[in-house]
Design a protein around this motif. Structure first.
Motif, PDB file in Angstrom:
ATOM      1  N   ALA A 160       3.389  15.732  -0.959  1.00  0.00           N
ATOM      2  CA  ALA A 160       3.955  15.146  -2.174  1.00  0.00           C
ATOM      3  C   ALA A 160       4.371  16.204  -3.191  1.00  0.00           C
ATOM      4  O   ALA A 160       5.291  15.974  -3.985  1.00  0.00           O
ATOM      5  N   TRP A 161       3.743  17.358  -3.163  1.00  0.00           N
ATOM      6  CA  TRP A 161       4.118  18.439  -4.072  1.00  0.00           C
ATOM      7  C   TRP A 161       5.564  18.865  -3.864  1.00  0.00           C
ATOM      8  O   TRP A 161       6.221  19.359  -4.783  1.00  0.00           O
ATOM      9  N   LYS A 162       6.062  18.634  -2.664  1.00  0.00           N
ATOM     10  CA  LYS A 162       7.434  19.026  -2.326  1.00  0.00           C
ATOM     11  C   LYS A 162       8.448  17.952  -2.724  1.00  0.00           C
ATOM     12  O   LYS A 162       9.621  18.253  -2.959  1.00  0.00           O
ATOM     13  N   PHE A 163       7.997  16.705  -2.812  1.00  0.00           N
ATOM     14  CA  PHE A 163       8.909  15.580  -3.004  1.00  0.00           C
ATOM     15  C   PHE A 163       8.736  14.887  -4.344  1.00  0.00           C
ATOM     16  O   PHE A 163       9.175  13.760  -4.531  1.00  0.00           O
ATOM     17  N   SER A 164       8.081  15.556  -5.296  1.00  0.00           N
ATOM     18  CA  SER A 164       7.891  14.985  -6.632  1.00  0.00           C
ATOM     19  C   SER A 164       8.079  16.064  -7.685  1.00  0.00           C
ATOM     20  O   SER A 164       7.985  17.263  -7.397  1.00  0.00           O
ATOM     21  N   ASP A 165       8.334  15.617  -8.926  1.00  0.00           N
ATOM     22  CA  ASP A 165       8.525  16.572 -10.014  1.00  0.00           C
ATOM     23  C   ASP A 165       7.231  16.719 -10.816  1.00  0.00           C
ATOM     24  O   ASP A 165       6.197  16.171 -10.451  1.00  0.00           O
ATOM     25  N   GLY A 166       7.305  17.436 -11.928  1.00  0.00           N
ATOM     26  CA  GLY A 166       6.107  17.711 -12.725  1.00  0.00           C
ATOM     27  C   GLY A 166       5.477  16.487 -13.352  1.00  0.00           C
ATOM     28  O   GLY A 166       4.306  16.510 -13.734  1.00  0.00           O
ATOM     29  N   ASP A 167       6.250  15.395 -13.461  1.00  0.00           N
ATOM     30  CA  ASP A 167       5.726  14.148 -14.005  1.00  0.00           C
ATOM     31  C   ASP A 167       5.244  13.196 -12.919  1.00  0.00           C
ATOM     32  O   ASP A 167       4.848  12.063 -13.201  1.00  0.00           O
ATOM     33  N   GLY A 168       5.306  13.651 -11.667  1.00  0.00           N
ATOM     34  CA  GLY A 168       4.860  12.820 -10.566  1.00  0.00           C
ATOM     35  C   GLY A 168       5.927  11.922  -9.980  1.00  0.00           C
ATOM     36  O   GLY A 168       5.667  11.208  -9.004  1.00  0.00           O
ATOM     37  N   ASN A 169       7.127  11.946 -10.544  1.00  0.00           N
ATOM     38  CA  ASN A 169       8.189  11.083 -10.039  1.00  0.00           C
ATOM     39  C   ASN A 169       8.646  11.549  -8.660  1.00  0.00           C
ATOM     40  O   ASN A 169       8.822  12.748  -8.428  1.00  0.00           O
ATOM     41  N   ILE A 170       8.833  10.618  -7.747  1.00  0.00           N
ATOM     42  CA  ILE A 170       9.292  10.944  -6.402  1.00  0.00           C
ATOM     43  C   ILE A 170      10.780  11.276  -6.456  1.00  0.00           C
ATOM     44  O   ILE A 170      11.601  10.454  -6.878  1.00  0.00           O
ATOM     45  N   ALA A 199      -5.496   7.334   4.507  1.00  0.00           N
ATOM     46  CA  ALA A 199      -5.797   6.639   3.252  1.00  0.00           C
ATOM     47  C   ALA A 199      -5.262   5.214   3.282  1.00  0.00           C
ATOM     48  O   ALA A 199      -5.944   4.269   2.872  1.00  0.00           O
ATOM     49  N   ASN A 200      -4.043   5.040   3.770  1.00  0.00           N
ATOM     50  CA  ASN A 200      -3.491   3.696   3.881  1.00  0.00           C
ATOM     51  C   ASN A 200      -4.327   2.851   4.838  1.00  0.00           C
ATOM     52  O   ASN A 200      -4.583   1.673   4.590  1.00  0.00           O
ATOM     53  N   GLY A 201      -4.752   3.461   5.945  1.00  0.00           N
ATOM     54  CA  GLY A 201      -5.590   2.737   6.894  1.00  0.00           C
ATOM     55  C   GLY A 201      -6.898   2.282   6.274  1.00  0.00           C
ATOM     56  O   GLY A 201      -7.362   1.158   6.513  1.00  0.00           O
ATOM     57  N   ALA A 202      -7.504   3.145   5.467  1.00  0.00           N
ATOM     58  CA  ALA A 202      -8.749   2.772   4.791  1.00  0.00           C
ATOM     59  C   ALA A 202      -8.516   1.622   3.816  1.00  0.00           C
ATOM     60  O   ALA A 202      -9.340   0.704   3.700  1.00  0.00           O
ATOM     61  N   LEU A 204       0.821  -1.211   0.000  1.00  0.00           N
ATOM     62  CA  LEU A 204       0.000   0.000   0.000  1.00  0.00           C
ATOM     63  C   LEU A 204       0.856   1.262   0.000  1.00  0.00           C
ATOM     64  O   LEU A 204       1.819   1.373   0.759  1.00  0.00           O
ATOM     65  N   ILE A 205       0.450   2.219  -0.846  1.00  0.00           N
ATOM     66  CA  ILE A 205       1.130   3.505  -0.971  1.00  0.00           C
ATOM     67  C   ILE A 205       0.077   4.605  -1.000  1.00  0.00           C
ATOM     68  O   ILE A 205      -0.983   4.448  -1.618  1.00  0.00           O
ATOM     69  N   SER A 206       0.373   5.721  -0.370  1.00  0.00           N
ATOM     70  CA  SER A 206      -0.483   6.895  -0.504  1.00  0.00           C
ATOM     71  C   SER A 206       0.391   8.136  -0.638  1.00  0.00           C
ATOM     72  O   SER A 206       1.505   8.179  -0.118  1.00  0.00           O
ATOM     73  N   THR A 207      -0.120   9.117  -1.352  1.00  0.00           N
ATOM     74  CA  THR A 207       0.528  10.420  -1.438  1.00  0.00           C
ATOM     75  C   THR A 207      -0.494  11.478  -1.060  1.00  0.00           C
ATOM     76  O   THR A 207      -1.685  11.338  -1.360  1.00  0.00           O
ATOM     77  N   ALA A 208      -0.042  12.527  -0.393  1.00  0.00           N
ATOM     78  CA  ALA A 208      -0.987  13.520   0.127  1.00  0.00           C
ATOM     79  C   ALA A 208      -0.384  14.915   0.067  1.00  0.00           C
ATOM     80  O   ALA A 208       0.837  15.084   0.038  1.00  0.00           O
ATOM     81  N   GLY A 209      -1.256  15.905   0.075  1.00  0.00           N
ATOM     82  CA  GLY A 209      -0.813  17.285   0.098  1.00  0.00           C
ATOM     83  C   GLY A 209      -0.407  17.751   1.486  1.00  0.00           C
ATOM     84  O   GLY A 209       0.427  18.637   1.636  1.00  0.00           O
ATOM     85  N   GLY A 210      -1.007  17.143   2.516  1.00  0.00           N
ATOM     86  CA  GLY A 210      -0.707  17.519   3.891  1.00  0.00           C
ATOM     87  C   GLY A 210       0.046  16.432   4.635  1.00  0.00           C
ATOM     88  O   GLY A 210       0.671  15.568   4.033  1.00  0.00           O
ATOM     89  N   GLU A 211      -0.064  16.463   5.954  1.00  0.00           N
ATOM     90  CA  GLU A 211       0.723  15.561   6.788  1.00  0.00           C
ATOM     91  C   GLU A 211      -0.008  14.276   7.176  1.00  0.00           C
ATOM     92  O   GLU A 211       0.611  13.232   7.304  1.00  0.00           O
TER      93      GLU A 211
END
Length: 203
Positions: A158-168, A133-136, A120-127
């Motif tokens: 995730a906006w801080k840790f990814s580029d314009g193509d979504g790559n982490i 989401a992972n719990g759900a 399971l993986i989730s990405t989020a704008g906040g903390e």
């Protein structure tokens, strides 16, 4: 199912309708590590599949090609990796809708995700939303009789840790995603259906 050349098959399902989805980029990173660990890896981009809403009682042949591809990929997988964006404190609707189509696996000899390891993986704008989401998704996977891999990855901001193509782009989160991909392959190669039932009964 294991491919003709003996490789485990890992199916990754994720992404959103947004271009440059970070959840899709995170999934690519984990699937790449699964492939490097010797598995056959298939990526299902939910934007590409263009799934309609799941409608209880509607036959599989009443849906389009994307639904058929999704169902057959889930059926043929030895293991899965699910990656969702976190929207409003839980998993994205597009992800939940895709998982609802697992109902078409209910009549199989091994129904739903029975005997399958699921990362399971989730990405989020906040903390916090990613953990929610992972719990759900844990609840959904358990309801589908799957075994959740003990490492879950959440990428906050995730906006801080990814580029314009979504790559982490962050090394720390990238290593966690790669670790998840390797772990899913390792567990799937060692977990028999009988062991899986014992694990789920004790969960």
């Amino acid at each position: 199912m294991t491919s003709k050349d003996g490789k485990l098959k890992v199916v990754g399902i994720g992404g959103t309708l947004r271009e440059g989805s970070s959840s899709l980029g995170a999934l690519r990173r984990a699937l790449g590590a699964a492939r490097d660990s010797g598995a056959e890896a298939e990526l299902l981009d939910l934007k590409e599949l263009d799934l309609p809403m799941y409608e209880p009682g509607r036959p599989l042949e009443g849906y389009g090609e994307g639904v058929g591809r999704l169902v057959e990929a889930m059926r043929g997988a030895d293991a899965l990796i699910l990656s969702t964006a976190a929207y409003h404190g839980t998993l994205a609707g597009i992800t939940k809708n895709a998982l609802d189509f697992a109902q078409f696996l209910g009549g199989d000899e091994r129904p739903y995700f029975d005997g399958k390891v699921v990362g399971l993986i989730s990405t989020a704008g906040g903390e916090m939303a990613g953990s929610n989401a992972n719990g759900a998704m844990v609840h959904v996977v358990h309801a589908l009789r799957g075994t959740v891999a003990p490492l879950m990855v959440s990428v906050p901001r995730a906006w801080k840790f990814s580029d314009g193509d979504g790559n982490i782009t962050d090394d720390g989160y990238g290593e966690k995603l790669e670790g998840l991909g390797r772990l899913v392959v390792d567990l799937a190669s060692r977990l028999t259906p009988e062991e899986d039932r014992v694990l789920r009964a004790s969960a």
